[in-house]
Scaffold this active site. Structure first.
Site: not given
Ligand code: SAH
Length: 459
Positions: A36, A58, A166
């Site tokens: 990712d 991206k 998100m």
């Molecule tokens: N599978 C991932 C989530 C994917 S959806 C997990 O378990 O963390 C993507 C969302 O994850 C983003 O929109 C944000 O809300 C959150 N996210 C991922 N990395 C982050 C970070 N370092 N800081 C804050 N939010 C994060």
């Protein structure tokens, strides 16, 4: 051909060390890695040299690879007999479409395993100073996605704490939905931006003030939100935000974890030179030297690599005395079975010269294993003592791109060698104001001073 297999692995929320041991080991074994966008780049560097690394997040023009294409790639590569690692942010099964990828494998009868990861949903609050549950506050948590573009209202589940992912683009709808669901306007809500990373920010306010507060703070993605009584604990439990951010431009940053949150970037790389014929010729007569002087960790590392490459080992140095410029270099020498005979108190070329000044160096043969560019102070000083000097180039340094660094978020810099100081100045011109600078030893401090950097030796 070995059986291909897909491993869906959670890379954790952002800080590289927050991956599981199992995930770490599988990355080291992978033939192919599909990753990712926001995966810590340190993790990709664990891959074997010939591993195929494909970014499906991206990439060019900020488009992501369509999910169907990712699924097809996983199946195709594993079908070719490869060990395929699908490295996903946080936990692979939480809002990451990991379930769909696993289904694609199952449908194609491709063997797969899933390695859970630390999700940002929990790591964000943790690093932000908020425990999602607490006996005094609540015993239930819900994790909700706010990414439902066209909806005017988000369904608010019945839980004491709610965590939203998100949701940056949708925060207004979320706050309004919470208020409509009868959450008291004074309830604390927090946003944790770039959670677990050195540029993490935590923004807290009461629900009815929150929209204005995040607007003022210019909140960016990625962020997690947490709302509930537990958010009141934030100030008290903010353990991560309290530590200084320390930029380290050298290797082995783990050694310095006591200093704060380590931001590790590499700005130079030490690499082998193209032609070792001269060095090897010297090594043939290594037993004729009276002294070997190591002026850097890398001098030691590369001399020994060459020694081993020519079928020799530490025993070849048995007849010579060994000097090291400082403790760090002396420590590295012990890893090769060498205990230095001389380590000056004053860790520098001058310090070495002071010590050699106490000895009779006339006609003594001295070997200096060093980099392509090495200072002349030491050889000149020894020549003045009528020693016979042989310089031996065993490595060179090259500048590399350290990647983006947000200096506004850096409190301290630790330079571990003179070459990193020079490379830093070449790239950035100066150390930005307000950043405290430490050097690993006196030689590095000397280079810092030459470059007008106010610094002190790390104690
Ligand atoms: N599978 C991932 C989530 C994917 S959806 C997990 O378990 O963390 C993507 C969302 O994850 C983003 O929109 C944000 O809300 C959150 N996210 C991922 N990395 C982050 C970070 N370092 N800081 C804050 N939010 C994060």
């Amino acid at each position: 051909m070995s059986e291909g297999k897909v491993y869906l692995i959670g890379a954790g929320p952002g800080e590289a060390e927050l991956i599981t041991l199992k995930g770490y080991r599988l990355i080291c074994r992978a033939d192919v890695i599909l990753h990712d966008h926001l995966i810590p780049s340190e993790l990709l560097r664990l891959a074997k040299p010939n591993t195929e690394i494909i970014s499906v997040g991206k990439f060019a023009s900020r488009h992501t690879m369509p999910q169907e294409r990712i699924n097809a790639l996983l199946v195709e590569k594993a079908g070719d007999g490869k060990v395929v690692v699908r490295l996903k942010g946080g936990d692979p099964y939480l809002f990451g479409r990991g379930g769909e990828e696993a289904e694609a494998c199952a449908d194609a009868e491709i063997d797969f395993e899933v390695v859970p990861g630390i999700t940002s949903a929990l790591a964000g609050p943790c690093y932000g100073g908020i425990p999602p549950t607490h006996r005094d506050c609540t015993s239930s948590v819900a994790i909700v996605t706010g990414h439902r573009k066209d909806e005017k209202e988000i369904e608010i589940p019945d839980a004491g704490t709610i965590i939203f992912l998100m949701s940056v683009g949708n925060i207004e709808t979320i706050v309004n939905s919470l208020l409509k669901a009868k959450w008291p306007p004074e309830t604390k809500i927090a946003a944790i931006e770039n959670a677990t990373c050195y540029n993490q920010r935590v923004i807290t306010a009461a629900l009815d003030d929150f929209l204005e507060t995040v607007k003022e703070a210019k909140l960016q993605t990625p962020a997690v939100f947490i709302v509930g009584k537990v958010a009141e604990l934030q100030k008290k439990l903010d353990w991560f935000g309290k530590k200084p951010n320390v930029l380290i431009l050298g290797n082995h940053p783990q050694k310095y974890q006591r200093l704060g949150n380590i931001v590790h970037r590499r700005i130079i790389d030490c690499v082998p030179i193209d032609d070792y014929s001269e060095a090897d010729a010297v090594l043939k007569n290594i037993d004729t030297f009276d002294w070997l002087i190591f002026t850097s960790v890398n001098g030691a590392k590369y001399l020994f690599e060459r020694l081993y490459a020519t079928g020799k080992d530490a025993r070849a140095l048995a007849g010579a005395k060994i000097a090291a410029i400082g403790k760090t270099t002396a420590d590295r020498l012990t890893e090769f079975g060498i205990s230095a005979d001389m380590v000056p108190q004053n860790e520098s070329s001058e310090g070495l010269l002071e010590e050699f000044g106490k000895l009779d160096m006339k006609n003594k043969k001295v070997l200096l294993p060093q980099s392509e560019i090495a200072s002349k102070q030491l050889p000149d000083g020894l020549l003045g003592m009528q020693a016979v000097i042989e310089k031996m180039t065993v490595y060179k340094t090259i500048d590399i791109d350290p990647g983006a660094i947000d200096f506004d978020c850096i409190d301290q810099i630790l330079f571990t060698s003179g070459s990193t100081v020079r490379a830093f100045i070449k790239r950035y011109g100066c150390v930005p104001a307000g950043i405290k600078v430490y050097c690993l030893g006196q030689p590095t401090l000397n280079v810092a001073k030459e470059n007008n950097i106010q610094a002190e030796v790390l104690r």
